[in-house]
Scaffold this active site. Sequence first.
Site, mmCIF file in Angstrom:
data_model
loop_
_atom_site.group_PDB
_atom_site.id
_atom_site.type_symbol
_atom_site.label_atom_id
_atom_site.label_comp_id
_atom_site.label_asym_id
_atom_site.label_seq_id
_atom_site.Cartn_x
_atom_site.Cartn_y
_atom_site.Cartn_z
ATOM 1 C CB THR A 1 -4.300 0.669 14.131
ATOM 2 O OG1 THR A 1 -4.752 1.743 13.292
ATOM 3 C CG2 THR A 1 -5.295 0.491 15.252
ATOM 4 C CE LYS B 1 -13.354 -4.805 17.607
ATOM 5 N NZ LYS B 1 -14.365 -3.806 17.909
ATOM 6 C CG HIS C 1 -5.746 -7.862 7.389
ATOM 7 N ND1 HIS C 1 -4.436 -7.460 7.386
ATOM 8 C CD2 HIS C 1 -6.490 -6.734 7.419
ATOM 9 C CE1 HIS C 1 -4.387 -6.142 7.393
ATOM 10 N NE2 HIS C 1 -5.618 -5.677 7.417
ATOM 11 C CB SER D 1 -9.777 -1.051 3.310
ATOM 12 O OG SER D 1 -9.821 -1.421 4.656
ATOM 13 C CB SER E 1 -12.728 0.134 8.418
ATOM 14 O OG SER E 1 -11.703 -0.762 8.317
ATOM 15 C CB CYS F 1 -4.368 -5.020 4.175
ATOM 16 S SG CYS F 1 -4.223 -3.435 4.991
ATOM 17 C CD GLU G 1 -1.592 2.294 2.020
ATOM 18 O OE1 GLU G 1 -2.446 3.181 2.151
ATOM 19 O OE2 GLU G 1 -0.435 2.449 2.457
ATOM 20 C CG ASN H 1 -2.089 -2.473 9.999
ATOM 21 O OD1 ASN H 1 -1.866 -3.527 9.414
ATOM 22 N ND2 ASN H 1 -3.100 -1.690 9.712
HETATM 23 N N1 COA Z 1 -10.019 -0.706 28.734
HETATM 24 C C1 COA Z 1 -10.275 -1.710 27.851
HETATM 25 N N2 COA Z 1 -10.842 -1.491 26.618
HETATM 26 C C2 COA Z 1 -11.120 -0.214 26.280
HETATM 27 C C3 COA Z 1 -10.866 0.862 27.150
HETATM 28 C C4 COA Z 1 -10.298 0.573 28.432
HETATM 29 N N3 COA Z 1 -10.019 1.520 29.292
HETATM 30 N N4 COA Z 1 -11.263 1.999 26.539
HETATM 31 C C5 COA Z 1 -11.753 1.645 25.319
HETATM 32 N N5 COA Z 1 -11.671 0.303 25.178
HETATM 33 C C6 COA Z 1 -12.056 -0.505 24.009
HETATM 34 C C7 COA Z 1 -13.382 -0.123 23.405
HETATM 35 O O1 COA Z 1 -14.446 -0.703 24.128
HETATM 36 C C8 COA Z 1 -13.226 -0.699 22.003
HETATM 37 O O2 COA Z 1 -13.428 -2.081 22.029
HETATM 38 P P1 COA Z 1 -14.499 -2.772 21.049
HETATM 39 O O3 COA Z 1 -14.116 -2.336 19.666
HETATM 40 O O4 COA Z 1 -14.305 -4.221 21.280
HETATM 41 O O5 COA Z 1 -15.824 -2.240 21.447
HETATM 42 C C9 COA Z 1 -11.762 -0.489 21.698
HETATM 43 O O6 COA Z 1 -11.135 -0.238 22.967
HETATM 44 C C10 COA Z 1 -11.480 0.694 20.790
HETATM 45 O O7 COA Z 1 -12.179 1.797 21.303
HETATM 46 P P2 COA Z 1 -12.917 2.815 20.347
HETATM 47 O O8 COA Z 1 -13.566 3.864 21.161
HETATM 48 O O9 COA Z 1 -13.740 2.087 19.341
HETATM 49 O O10 COA Z 1 -11.613 3.422 19.638
HETATM 50 P P3 COA Z 1 -11.475 4.528 18.526
HETATM 51 O O11 COA Z 1 -12.726 5.219 18.232
HETATM 52 O O12 COA Z 1 -10.289 5.323 18.941
HETATM 53 O O13 COA Z 1 -11.122 3.683 17.199
HETATM 54 C C11 COA Z 1 -10.200 2.108 15.710
HETATM 55 C C12 COA Z 1 -10.426 2.453 17.175
HETATM 56 C C13 COA Z 1 -9.587 0.731 15.625
HETATM 57 C C14 COA Z 1 -11.519 2.117 14.937
HETATM 58 C C15 COA Z 1 -9.221 3.154 15.112
HETATM 59 O O14 COA Z 1 -7.985 3.012 15.730
HETATM 60 C C16 COA Z 1 -9.033 3.018 13.614
HETATM 61 O O15 COA Z 1 -9.786 3.595 12.830
HETATM 62 N N6 COA Z 1 -8.042 2.254 13.191
HETATM 63 C C17 COA Z 1 -7.814 1.963 11.815
HETATM 64 C C18 COA Z 1 -8.832 0.941 11.391
HETATM 65 C C19 COA Z 1 -8.278 -0.006 10.477
HETATM 66 O O16 COA Z 1 -7.164 -0.449 10.674
HETATM 67 N N7 COA Z 1 -9.022 -0.318 9.439
HETATM 68 C C20 COA Z 1 -8.582 -1.252 8.520
HETATM 69 C C21 COA Z 1 -9.283 -2.512 8.796
HETATM 70 S S1 COA Z 1 -8.604 -3.626 7.781
#
Ligand code: COA
Length: 391
Positions: free
Chosen positions: A153, A243, A234, A309, A202, A112, A80, A276
Amino acid sequence: MLKIGIDKIGFYAPHLYVDMNKLAVARNVEPEKFTIGIGQEKMAVPPITQDAVTLAANAALEIIDEDDKEKIDFVIFGTESGIDHSKSSAVYVHQLLGLKPNARAVEVKQACYGATAGLQMAKGHIALNPDSKVLVLGADIARYGLNTSGEATQGAGAVAMVISADPKIMALEENNVYYTNDIMDFWRPIYSDQAFVDGKFSNEQYIAFFNKVWGQYKEMTGHALEDFEAICYHLPYTKMGLKALRTVLEEAPENVQDRLKENYQISTMYNRNVGNIYTGSLYLSLLSLLERKEDLASGSRIGMFSYGSGAVGEFFTGVLQPNYREHLHLASHESLFASRKEVSVEEYEEIFENTLPKDGANIELDIEQDPAPICLAGVNDHMRQYVNKNN
Ligand code: COA
């Protein structure tokens, strides 16, 4: 029938990392969000002297021998974060490794998913040319930007695989299921060096694609979870595959659920400490499983879910070959992890912002700071200058 698959598998990650607990504190986030919620411990930080080409070449360096150099006639580079809009990264790696000139070399792009496309093309090539070998590379630097929701990530690294007939590690089976749908969950316009992502969408699509291809695979083959020793995913971050796995676990009896959950954790160990690496992530997860699970039996069937993606998903399977463990590079990877150096969050930010000139200016880089054998030594007249310190 001719067996075709992974004959060798190598890996490289940059020598620097940032601790996710410390990154969390700096971002005013509870550390458990990163270490449990996202599932990452350490994030590889690439110095300016590493790019997708050098990462891949370093990963390939540890597995390529003279016989490979003689037989590899196709280099497929999934990435990528390639370094040129026109010339493929594969051509640079072909030269850096000293492969024979009678070879094809191309770059494959689909977020990816690129390395999986490469692996499947390699399988077809070997079916037609059973005496040749193919070098498949998956290398990336994942950049979302400082203080973005994707920051936790990020990562950098590469996996290199030699694909051949009668492979020593894993034979690929038939019955792949692949699926494409035009969606905007993650993309990177040509003018941007950082990805755009709709994180929640995503995540949802990743799971939806997995459910679709897994469902079709079951229908097509009659196989069930019981038939798998492990499923590798992946892994943009290690919670993601879990998940997806959780959505199907109840299809299996409890002992199978336990096995798949335990092996899932083992398959995420390397990714948890690298971050990642986009195209290489699924194969880093496979490597983690193979190297860290000591009693994984030959003959085991491993499921592989690839997702890129935009989006393309694929489910395919492989069977571990007799004595496959003898062909892994465990000691070299242990020493790679053990010799990495931690940088502070401030240092990581400085390294992140220290990018190559965008105006075409020349630059000379200090490669003595980088222990990697293959480094980017600078840019001269718009041409990247690569050095293999072993030559
Ligand atoms: N203790 C334990 N877990 C906690 C926590 C704590 N104190 N605070 C938050 N969490 C958990 C949340 O419950 C959530 O878990 P869940 O997804 O199982 O519900 C997780 O941490 C992430 O929290 P969230 O609020 O969803 O994080 P975010 O809004 O900052 O976004 C991603 C997380 C992953 C969506 C973001 O980092 C992202 O966009 N990454 C890129 C995505 C990607 O790689 N896409 C390509 C897919 S191939």
